[in-house]
Design a protein around this motif. Structure first.
Motif, PDB file in Angstrom:
ATOM      1  N   GLN A 195      -1.134   3.549   1.135  1.00  0.00           N
ATOM      2  CA  GLN A 195      -2.400   4.289   1.543  1.00  0.00           C
ATOM      3  C   GLN A 195      -3.212   3.562   2.623  1.00  0.00           C
ATOM      4  O   GLN A 195      -4.021   2.974   2.421  1.00  0.00           O
ATOM      5  N   PRO A 196      -2.640   3.872   3.896  1.00  0.00           N
ATOM      6  CA  PRO A 196      -3.310   3.013   4.846  1.00  0.00           C
ATOM      7  C   PRO A 196      -4.829   3.098   5.078  1.00  0.00           C
ATOM      8  O   PRO A 196      -5.417   2.425   5.829  1.00  0.00           O
ATOM      9  N   ASP A 197      -5.375   4.310   4.743  1.00  0.00           N
ATOM     10  CA  ASP A 197      -6.566   4.592   5.069  1.00  0.00           C
ATOM     11  C   ASP A 197      -7.645   4.221   3.764  1.00  0.00           C
ATOM     12  O   ASP A 197      -8.646   4.952   3.412  1.00  0.00           O
ATOM     13  N   ALA A 198      -7.004   3.463   2.626  1.00  0.00           N
ATOM     14  CA  ALA A 198      -7.846   3.385   1.495  1.00  0.00           C
ATOM     15  C   ALA A 198      -8.849   2.043   1.786  1.00  0.00           C
ATOM     16  O   ALA A 198      -8.660   0.939   1.841  1.00  0.00           O
ATOM     17  N   ALA A 199     -10.104   2.726   1.991  1.00  0.00           N
ATOM     18  CA  ALA A 199     -11.331   1.657   2.368  1.00  0.00           C
ATOM     19  C   ALA A 199     -11.704   0.852   1.385  1.00  0.00           C
ATOM     20  O   ALA A 199     -11.961  -0.186   1.930  1.00  0.00           O
TER      21      ALA A 199
END
Length: 150
Positions: free
Chosen positions: A45-49
């Protein structure tokens, strides 16, 4: 079709659990393991803040300041003006200033991640102050919070 949907749900649950583990590792000050676990989450999940934020906090503590900055800036892009991310970026700036002061004195570590001692006592004290302030103003757990950096 149902099997694929079930696999996707199981995978998502596994990533959510691993993300919870990253919070525990950060709290336990097991920074190297935290970085590895966050990197695994980000692989899926590359956009997992939250993973970016936690990896940035851990990298700051390890003295990996360039990587920490990339992670925290990306987390800010994804979350907007989040107080904890801003506080972590402030802590990062303090760590950079301390490192640069140490470099001027001839005893600083490089930012290649090879520093065995982490960041200075001043940066650690700043992190503690940030954590205390965040804890004092923290809202009840709504499932989408990010605990302050240690």
């Amino acid at each position: 079709r149902r099997r694929a949907a079930l696999r996707a749900r199981v995978h998502d649950a596994g990533m959510a659990n691993l993300l919870n583990v990253t919070a525990c590792l950060l709290k336990l000050e097991r920074y190297t393991e935290c970085v590895a676990a966050c990197t695994r989450v980000l692989g899926a999940q590359p956009d997992a803040a939250k993973a970016l934020y936690r990896r940035g906090c851990a990298r700051t503590q390890l003295g990996e300041l360039d990587g920490a900055e990339r992670d925290l800036q990306r987390a800010r892009e994804l979350r907007g003006s989040d107080e904890l991310i801003s506080a972590a970026l402030d802590e990062l700036s303090a760590a950079r200033e301390q490192r640069d002061g140490d470099d001027d004195a001839g005893g600083g570590a490089t930012d290649g991640g090879s520093s065995s001692g982490g960041v200075s006592a001043a940066a650690t004290a700043a992190a503690s102050a940030v954590a205390a302030a965040a804890a004092a103003t923290a809202a009840p757990d709504d499932g989408d919070d990010m605990a302050a950096c240690p």
